[in-house]
Design a protein around this motif. Structure first.
Motif, PDB file in Angstrom:
ATOM      1  N   GLY A  24       0.833  -1.207   0.000  1.00  0.00           N
ATOM      2  CA  GLY A  24       0.000   0.000   0.000  1.00  0.00           C
ATOM      3  C   GLY A  24       0.863   1.251   0.000  1.00  0.00           C
ATOM      4  N   SER A  25       1.966   1.187   0.728  1.00  0.00           N
ATOM      5  CA  SER A  25       2.897   2.303   0.740  1.00  0.00           C
ATOM      6  C   SER A  25       3.541   2.469  -0.632  1.00  0.00           C
ATOM      7  N   ALA A  26       3.979   1.342  -1.193  1.00  0.00           N
ATOM      8  CA  ALA A  26       4.696   1.401  -2.468  1.00  0.00           C
ATOM      9  C   ALA A  26       3.781   1.837  -3.611  1.00  0.00           C
ATOM     10  N   VAL A  27       2.614   1.219  -3.691  1.00  0.00           N
ATOM     11  CA  VAL A  27       1.709   1.547  -4.799  1.00  0.00           C
ATOM     12  C   VAL A  27       0.994   2.849  -4.495  1.00  0.00           C
ATOM     13  N   GLY A  28       1.239   3.852  -5.332  1.00  0.00           N
ATOM     14  CA  GLY A  28       0.610   5.141  -5.050  1.00  0.00           C
ATOM     15  C   GLY A  28       0.572   6.005  -6.293  1.00  0.00           C
ATOM     16  N   LEU A  29       0.551   7.296  -6.067  1.00  0.00           N
ATOM     17  CA  LEU A  29       0.545   8.234  -7.195  1.00  0.00           C
ATOM     18  C   LEU A  29       1.772   8.005  -8.070  1.00  0.00           C
ATOM     19  N   GLY A  30       2.858   7.536  -7.446  1.00  0.00           N
ATOM     20  CA  GLY A  30       4.082   7.243  -8.193  1.00  0.00           C
ATOM     21  C   GLY A  30       3.826   6.237  -9.297  1.00  0.00           C
ATOM     22  N   ASN A  31       2.972   5.262  -9.047  1.00  0.00           N
ATOM     23  CA  ASN A  31       2.700   4.237 -10.045  1.00  0.00           C
ATOM     24  C   ASN A  31       1.703   4.702 -11.093  1.00  0.00           C
ATOM     25  N   ILE A  32       0.658   5.362 -10.641  1.00  0.00           N
ATOM     26  CA  ILE A  32      -0.472   5.598 -11.545  1.00  0.00           C
ATOM     27  C   ILE A  32      -0.410   6.978 -12.189  1.00  0.00           C
ATOM     28  N   PHE A 107       4.010  17.775  -1.032  1.00  0.00           N
ATOM     29  CA  PHE A 107       3.534  17.869  -2.432  1.00  0.00           C
ATOM     30  C   PHE A 107       2.611  16.719  -2.789  1.00  0.00           C
ATOM     31  N   TYR A 108       2.804  15.582  -2.110  1.00  0.00           N
ATOM     32  CA  TYR A 108       1.965  14.410  -2.385  1.00  0.00           C
ATOM     33  C   TYR A 108       0.507  14.707  -2.044  1.00  0.00           C
ATOM     34  N   SER A 109       0.324  15.397  -0.911  1.00  0.00           N
ATOM     35  CA  SER A 109      -1.047  15.692  -0.486  1.00  0.00           C
ATOM     36  C   SER A 109      -1.704  16.693  -1.436  1.00  0.00           C
ATOM     37  N   PHE A 228      13.157   4.515  -6.551  1.00  0.00           N
ATOM     38  CA  PHE A 228      13.159   4.775  -5.113  1.00  0.00           C
ATOM     39  C   PHE A 228      11.800   5.265  -4.634  1.00  0.00           C
ATOM     40  N   PHE A 229      11.276   6.231  -5.377  1.00  0.00           N
ATOM     41  CA  PHE A 229      10.001   6.823  -4.974  1.00  0.00           C
ATOM     42  C   PHE A 229       8.904   5.776  -4.999  1.00  0.00           C
ATOM     43  N   SER A 230       8.880   5.009  -6.083  1.00  0.00           N
ATOM     44  CA  SER A 230       7.791   4.053  -6.253  1.00  0.00           C
ATOM     45  C   SER A 230       7.834   2.942  -5.207  1.00  0.00           C
ATOM     46  N   LEU A 231       9.040   2.497  -4.855  1.00  0.00           N
ATOM     47  CA  LEU A 231       9.129   1.428  -3.853  1.00  0.00           C
ATOM     48  C   LEU A 231       9.143   1.987  -2.428  1.00  0.00           C
ATOM     49  N   SER A 232       8.966   3.285  -2.263  1.00  0.00           N
ATOM     50  CA  SER A 232       8.991   3.931  -0.933  1.00  0.00           C
ATOM     51  C   SER A 232      10.318   3.739  -0.225  1.00  0.00           C
ATOM     52  N   LEU A 233      11.421   3.856  -0.987  1.00  0.00           N
ATOM     53  CA  LEU A 233      12.726   3.569  -0.389  1.00  0.00           C
ATOM     54  C   LEU A 233      13.518   4.828  -0.080  1.00  0.00           C
ATOM     55  N   GLY A 234      14.490   4.685   0.822  1.00  0.00           N
ATOM     56  CA  GLY A 234      15.487   5.731   1.023  1.00  0.00           C
ATOM     57  C   GLY A 234      15.153   6.732   2.097  1.00  0.00           C
ATOM     58  N   MET A 235      13.965   6.631   2.718  1.00  0.00           N
ATOM     59  CA  MET A 235      13.658   7.606   3.759  1.00  0.00           C
ATOM     60  C   MET A 235      13.141   6.961   5.045  1.00  0.00           C
ATOM     61  N   GLY A 236      13.351   5.657   5.136  1.00  0.00           N
ATOM     62  CA  GLY A 236      13.010   5.020   6.400  1.00  0.00           C
ATOM     63  C   GLY A 236      11.549   4.618   6.564  1.00  0.00           C
ATOM     64  N   THR A 237      10.758   4.742   5.497  1.00  0.00           N
ATOM     65  CA  THR A 237       9.373   4.267   5.587  1.00  0.00           C
ATOM     66  C   THR A 237       9.373   2.772   5.873  1.00  0.00           C
ATOM     67  N   LEU A 238      10.231   2.059   5.149  1.00  0.00           N
ATOM     68  CA  LEU A 238      10.218   0.610   5.333  1.00  0.00           C
ATOM     69  C   LEU A 238      11.077   0.175   6.517  1.00  0.00           C
ATOM     70  N   THR A 322      -3.155   5.086   0.856  1.00  0.00           N
ATOM     71  CA  THR A 322      -2.384   4.009   1.489  1.00  0.00           C
ATOM     72  C   THR A 322      -0.888   4.329   1.485  1.00  0.00           C
ATOM     73  N   SER A 323      -0.465   5.261   0.614  1.00  0.00           N
ATOM     74  CA  SER A 323       0.943   5.689   0.628  1.00  0.00           C
ATOM     75  C   SER A 323       1.158   6.815   1.617  1.00  0.00           C
ATOM     76  N   SER A 324       0.246   7.768   1.632  1.00  0.00           N
ATOM     77  CA  SER A 324       0.468   8.938   2.483  1.00  0.00           C
ATOM     78  C   SER A 324       0.483   8.535   3.963  1.00  0.00           C
ATOM     79  N   ILE A 325      -0.299   7.519   4.315  1.00  0.00           N
ATOM     80  CA  ILE A 325      -0.260   7.104   5.731  1.00  0.00           C
ATOM     81  C   ILE A 325       1.134   6.581   6.106  1.00  0.00           C
ATOM     82  N   SER A 326       1.797   5.928   5.144  1.00  0.00           N
ATOM     83  CA  SER A 326       3.129   5.400   5.470  1.00  0.00           C
ATOM     84  C   SER A 326       4.143   6.531   5.621  1.00  0.00           C
ATOM     85  N   VAL A 327       3.950   7.597   4.871  1.00  0.00           N
ATOM     86  CA  VAL A 327       4.875   8.725   4.980  1.00  0.00           C
ATOM     87  C   VAL A 327       4.666   9.430   6.324  1.00  0.00           C
ATOM     88  N   LEU A 328       3.409   9.634   6.666  1.00  0.00           N
ATOM     89  CA  LEU A 328       3.132  10.298   7.946  1.00  0.00           C
ATOM     90  C   LEU A 328       3.622   9.444   9.119  1.00  0.00           C
TER      91      LEU A 328
HETATM   92  N1  PFF Z   1       5.650   4.906  -3.105  1.00  0.00           N
HETATM   93  C1  PFF Z   1       4.686   5.966  -3.172  1.00  0.00           C
HETATM   94  C2  PFF Z   1       4.192   6.104  -4.593  1.00  0.00           C
HETATM   95  O1  PFF Z   1       4.704   5.429  -5.494  1.00  0.00           O
HETATM   96  O2  PFF Z   1       3.294   6.893  -4.821  1.00  0.00           O
HETATM   97  C3  PFF Z   1       5.191   7.276  -2.652  1.00  0.00           C
HETATM   98  C4  PFF Z   1       6.036   7.192  -1.425  1.00  0.00           C
HETATM   99  C5  PFF Z   1       5.520   6.652  -0.262  1.00  0.00           C
HETATM  100  C6  PFF Z   1       7.353   7.591  -1.466  1.00  0.00           C
HETATM  101  C7  PFF Z   1       6.318   6.510   0.849  1.00  0.00           C
HETATM  102  C8  PFF Z   1       8.158   7.457  -0.385  1.00  0.00           C
HETATM  103  C9  PFF Z   1       7.637   6.918   0.768  1.00  0.00           C
HETATM  104  F1  PFF Z   1       8.400   6.784   1.796  1.00  0.00           F
END
Ligand code: PFF
Length: 454
Positions: A24-32, A107-109, A228-238, A322-328
């Motif tokens: 849910g975190s990974a699949v988001g606006l980045g994908n679609i 910016f995501y919001s 990185f963005f799409s997989l929610s990587l690099g900022m400690g979400t995972l 489902t992505s924004s909740i993981s960022v918050l």
């Molecule tokens: N992975 C999300 C997307 O593809 O829309 C965006 C995202 C969520 C980026 C969580 C980074 C993150 F930590």
């Protein structure tokens, strides 16, 4: 000693819950929203090949590293580094991650808010009878406004806060377990609709046939940033989500399932969009407006368009939520565990701070469009700084940390569940995190920033 040393931490309750939350975190606006237009602008299939290579050689090891760090430390993004490497500056990687979370959600919001406006436009059949330029104007007028986009952005933040406040099991897991299957059903419906339009083949060829002449340096850096963005990587979400995964679950299985889901859904979004774009003779390299201008144009010409438009924008909003909740959660977990603020207050404070930044992002399309920093408007500045700088840099330090600081023995222990799972791939993983991923990220990064010319 902190409170969290006495009260048991909240955790995910099931394997499906872990996958739903992480995917849910990974699949988001980045994908679609982002993937189809970035691929469209950068050579279709050629971009896809580079993107897939990055996912395999860099994305998988970084994701595995994040999960291992979080699960081993049982802490938030900053606390994890403090616990695993006490007294060292490694915690700054977590600090960078929390900072990236602020920027990304701001910016995501904004874009997530647009999806809500477009749900309401779909309901009222606002696209009917409008041509491309009228829809363009409609989008332009909406995003350059002040109160409407701000209203939707704040409403979206309220939904996000609502879920995060309820915690891991009763909030994030509970909602993603329902929303993610819904998202999969919706995207399948949209793919079928698109593929059954006359002339679908041309769109598929565009998405899959490689055109290497369009693969510029920017495109390669873009592919890394996108991975990185799409997989929610690099900022400690995972790292944060990893800290809620029980010791009995198999991390490598989770990594594969989450990455595969993310990649398949990005490709499916392309399949849902490009055949339709070609069937109606529209320019595929339309850019960020692809889903807000081009698609409404297509929907209103297509049989069942009212229904499909509505379904599409619901899909976008669900994916965003489902992505924004993981960022918050990255920020909230830090506030709760390190600053000892209650979850409820932490969520409110974090959301409020992010919303202030978010207001600037939204206004940068309207009354503040003249204000630029380093030549970029506020929205683009947040996006560029987070996606192209902070995430790859964070990812670089995360793999270096696992490869050289946590080391082979502790990593193997974590990944193999204290030796109970067979991990034949472990030497390959270690080789990737010690050498390949750091080298590749550094190279693409400095080359992409124009610091090196080959
Ligand atoms: N992975 C999300 C997307 O593809 O829309 C965006 C995202 C969520 C980026 C969580 C980074 C993150 F930590």
């Amino acid at each position: 000693m902190s409170n969290s040393d006495f009260t048991p931490r909240d955790t995910f309750g099931s394997k499906f819950g872990i996958i739903a939350a992480a995917a849910g975190s990974a699949v988001g606006l980045g994908n679609i929203w982002k993937f189809p237009y970035v691929a469209g602008q950068n050579g279709g299939g050629a971009f896809l090949i580079v993107y897939l290579l990055f996912i395999i050689a860099i994305g998988l090891p970084v994701m595995m590293s994040e999960f291992s760090i979080g699960r081993r430390a049982q802490r938030n993004a900053i606390g994890s580094f403090k616990k695993l490497a006490p007294g060292s500056p490694w915690y700054l990687v977590g600090v960078m991650g929390v900072a990236a979370a602020f920027l990304i959600l701001s910016f995501y919001s904004a874009v997530a808010g647009w999806t809500l406006e477009y749900i309401s436009k779909s309901v009222t059949n606002a696209f009917a009878g409008k041509n491309e330029s009228e829809l363009n104007l409609m989008f332009g007028n909406f995003i350059s406004g002040t109160w409407r986009p701000l209203f939707w952005q704040l409403l979206f933040m309220i939904f996000t806060v609502w879920i995060v406040m309820a915690g891991i099991k009763k909030g994030i897991e509970k909602y993603t377990k329902v929303l993610m299957p819904l998202l999969v059903v919706i995207i399948i419906i949209l793919c079928i609709r698109s593929l059954t339009l006359p002339g679908a083949g041309e769109g598929l060829a565009f998405l899959f046939r490689p055109d290497f002449s369009k693969l510029t340096t920017d495109a390669v850096l873009g592919a890394l940033g996108q991975a990185f963005f799409s997989l929610s990587l690099g900022m400690g979400t995972l790292i944060t989500y990893g800290s809620y995964i029980g010791k009995q679950y198999n991390l490598s299985g989770t990594v594969i399932q989450v990455s595969a889901t993310d990649t398949i859904i990005a490709i499916m979004a392309g399949i849902a969009i490009f055949p339709a774009v070609f069937a109606f003779g529209i320019d595929p390299a339309e850019g960020p407006g692809l889903v807000f201008i081009t698609l409404p144009n297509i929907f209103q010409q297509m049989p069942g368009g009212y229904f499909f438009a509505l379904v599409f924008f619901v899909l976008l909003a669900v994916a965003a939520l489902t992505s924004s909740i993981s960022v918050l959660e990255v920020v909230v977990a830090y506030f709760v565990e390190e600053l000892h603020i209650s979850r409820k207050r932490a969520t409110m404070i974090a959301a409020l701070m992010i919303s202030v930044l978010g207001v600037f992002c939204t206004l940068s399309f309207g009354v503040m469009s003249e204000v630029t920093i380093f030549g970029l408007g506020f929205f683009n500045l947040m996006d560029f700084t987070a996606s192209n700088l902070l995430l790859p840099l964070g990812g670089l330090f995360i793999v270096l940390f696992v490869g050289w600081v946590l080391g082979a023995e502790r990593s193997r222990n974590e990944i193999s569940n204290q030796g109970t799972l067979r991990v034949g791939y472990f030497p390959v993983f270690m080789f990737l995190v010690k050498f390949i991923a750091p080298f590749a990220i550094t190279l693409v990064f400095i080359y992409g920033l124009g610091l090196l010319r080959l």
